[in-house]
Design a protein around this motif. Structure first.
Motif, PDB file in Angstrom:
ATOM      1  N   HIS A 206      55.626   2.409  59.459  1.00  0.00           N
ATOM      2  CA  HIS A 206      54.465   1.728  60.088  1.00  0.00           C
ATOM      3  C   HIS A 206      54.061   0.303  59.353  1.00  0.00           C
ATOM      4  N   ASN A 209      50.963  -2.133  60.967  1.00  0.00           N
ATOM      5  CA  ASN A 209      49.867  -1.798  60.362  1.00  0.00           C
ATOM      6  C   ASN A 209      49.046  -3.164  60.445  1.00  0.00           C
ATOM      7  N   PHE A 231      54.598   2.946  63.891  1.00  0.00           N
ATOM      8  CA  PHE A 231      53.548   1.452  63.817  1.00  0.00           C
ATOM      9  C   PHE A 231      52.291   3.154  63.092  1.00  0.00           C
ATOM     10  N   ASP A 232      51.297   2.296  62.540  1.00  0.00           N
ATOM     11  CA  ASP A 232      49.968   2.464  62.520  1.00  0.00           C
ATOM     12  C   ASP A 232      48.737   3.511  63.195  1.00  0.00           C
ATOM     13  N   ALA A 235      45.467   1.625  62.936  1.00  0.00           N
ATOM     14  CA  ALA A 235      45.168   0.885  62.855  1.00  0.00           C
ATOM     15  C   ALA A 235      45.599  -0.127  64.618  1.00  0.00           C
TER      16      ALA A 235
END
Lengths: 318, 318
Positions: A206, A209, A231-232, A235
């Motif tokens: 993440h 974010n 990656f989140d 988000a």
């Protein structure tokens, strides 16, 4: 005599060539999807991409030569017995994955994903302004084999390329400015396109974010072709709905397959491909993988330098 | 004092600058979609892209400076009065259209159109082998401004580029082999990608017909970003259904908008965009168009070389 289990899709001719090249081995062959725990228990050496859950920290397994670039699923505790040698094939997928990310970048810049949606509905309509890589600033996060290939392509068509990596080094000729991953926040606001090609490690989990996405330039594009954990997803969805992102594309997701009804499936300005940029889809890739795997097998059996040995503490090659 | 009707989307500041630059003119402004026959009847000079049917061979119109690259709709008998000077803006769209064709080429090579279809259905599935431009042979038919830009991009990412044009000339550095359009059949079987960027003239009408498509390499890709009349849509549909083509993409069709239910809308391996690669979609394009148009206006009014004058007998610039 070593038992070698090979999970690459080899034809009979190639299997025979292997037996002749390594008479000190007893080879057995199966597929990535069809192999069993019993087969792995018999193996001294394994070449391919086994299901991690089937390995059961086999004490017999001395050397696992992956056919993948990422090794994250195999450095986790309990998958391999301590002392098992682990190597990847970093280098084999650079072209395939780098080009996929490059193609996705152009798709999003020229809104070809939206025009494809319109084509399905027979809509002949204007989607407005498009972008270009000429004169654009592209930030490549992770300058391994794949990131370097992507950077080369962007530079070749007129982009200004910023690269960031974990450790300082000399700046390659296809990069205009080289920085450190720790300095991301300095570079994010400058980039029209951000492309991440990071391995799945604790440090990259993440990395993108809500805070990072908020630092990106309004109207910019996010591309991810490393691991889905970089990656989140919530988000990202938020940054696509309410800015600053214009669009995003990823070939990988944290949970694969991407679950039904997930926002990333649904958002119009999000493009998802099903982790296919690597694999053996680009002709020539399998040959490069075989070359690396069997050169390493030879080095392991007869002495010599084994390439791409994975450091269990970082998840990167040593 | 000349009456000048301008159909470009200019803001107030730009309109004022024009009035100051050309005090010998009386300017009126309208849009490409909203202007009327009455406005055209009053104009000595027209700048933009008027509806051909509204011109009615106006005897008053001395100079039509198009904002388009193609002039085919205006060289037809009865549209302009004999003696009306016609000029295009060849040069303004090279980057925009060349890049669009390049993006479409990558989309098809990497099957991103199919993965987009799958995304709409939340299908996480493998579409098989992909292609690349690295080491591929690309045949560019028509080496004007747009074709040259496309050729440059393909060459920059590792393709071997063959270019064909009407008349012999020196081979530009972004082309590996230069031939004549008359020699097409020699080149078609060699090309992994064929991209046509031809103006709409009698000679280019259905240049790509069943015979030409049959000469193409099995598994190859056809891209068209010139005029929709350059190919026979039925023959293209057939070549996509039963080979030799793997896929095709076009930004233009013979009848626009493409009629409902047309096979080109429906074929999975066909990508259609609605004639948007030019226009003012790429920032900077409008500025280039203005530059050319108003430099030509100045040359027309005060003497000087008018660029891109169209030859009514060939439909190309003189």
């Amino acid at each position: 005599m070593k038992n070698v289990l090979v999970l690459l899709p080899l034809n009979e001719e190639k299997k025979q060539a292997l037996r002749e090249r390594f008479p000190e081995c007893r080879f057995s062959f199966d597929g990535e999807k069809t192999h069993t725990a019993a087969q792995i228990r018999e193996a001294d050496i394994l070449i391919g991409f086994p299901k991690p859950a089937l390995i059961g920290a086999s004490e017999r397994l001395e050397f696992l030569q992956l056919s993948s670039s990422g090794a994250d699923a195999f450095v986790k505790p309990g998958v391999l017995a301590p002392g098992t040698l682990l190597a990847s094939v970093t280098g084999a997928y650079g072209q395939a994955v780098g080009e996929h990310a490059f193609a996705m970048t152009w798709e999003l810049l020229k809104k070809l994903h939206l025009y494809r949606d319109d084509q399905a509905k027979e809509i002949w309509g204007d989607r407005g302004t498009v972008g270009t890589l000429r004169g654009a600033t592209v930030l490549v996060v992770g300058l391994g084999d794949i990131g370097s290939e992507y950077a080369r392509l962007c530079k070749a068509v007129g982009a200004r390329v910023i690269g960031v990596k974990r450790r300082p080094s000399a700046c390659p000729d296809y990069v205009d400015e080289l920085g450190l991953t720790d300095e991301l926040e300095r570079y994010l606001p400058q980039a029209d396109v951000v492309c991440t090609v990071l391995p799945g490690t604790d440090k990259t989990y993440h990395l993108f974010n809500a805070e990072r996405f908020a630092q990106m330039k309004p109207g910019s594009i996010f591309i991810n072709c490393g691991r889905g954990t970089a990656f989140d997803a919530d988000a990202l969805a938020e940054a696509l709905r309410n800015g600053p992102l214009a669009a995003a594309g990823t070939d990988v997701t944290e949970v694969e397959p991407l679950p039904a009804g997930h926002p990333l499936w649904k958002l119009e300005n999000m493009v998802v491909t099903p982790h296919i940029s690597g694999g053996f889809h680009l002709p020539g890739t399998l040959e490069r993988i075989e070359e690396i795997c069997f050169a390493n097998l030879e080095a392991f059996l007869r002495g010599g330098e084994i390439r791409n040995i994975i450091d269990f503490s970082t998840g990167y090659k040593k």
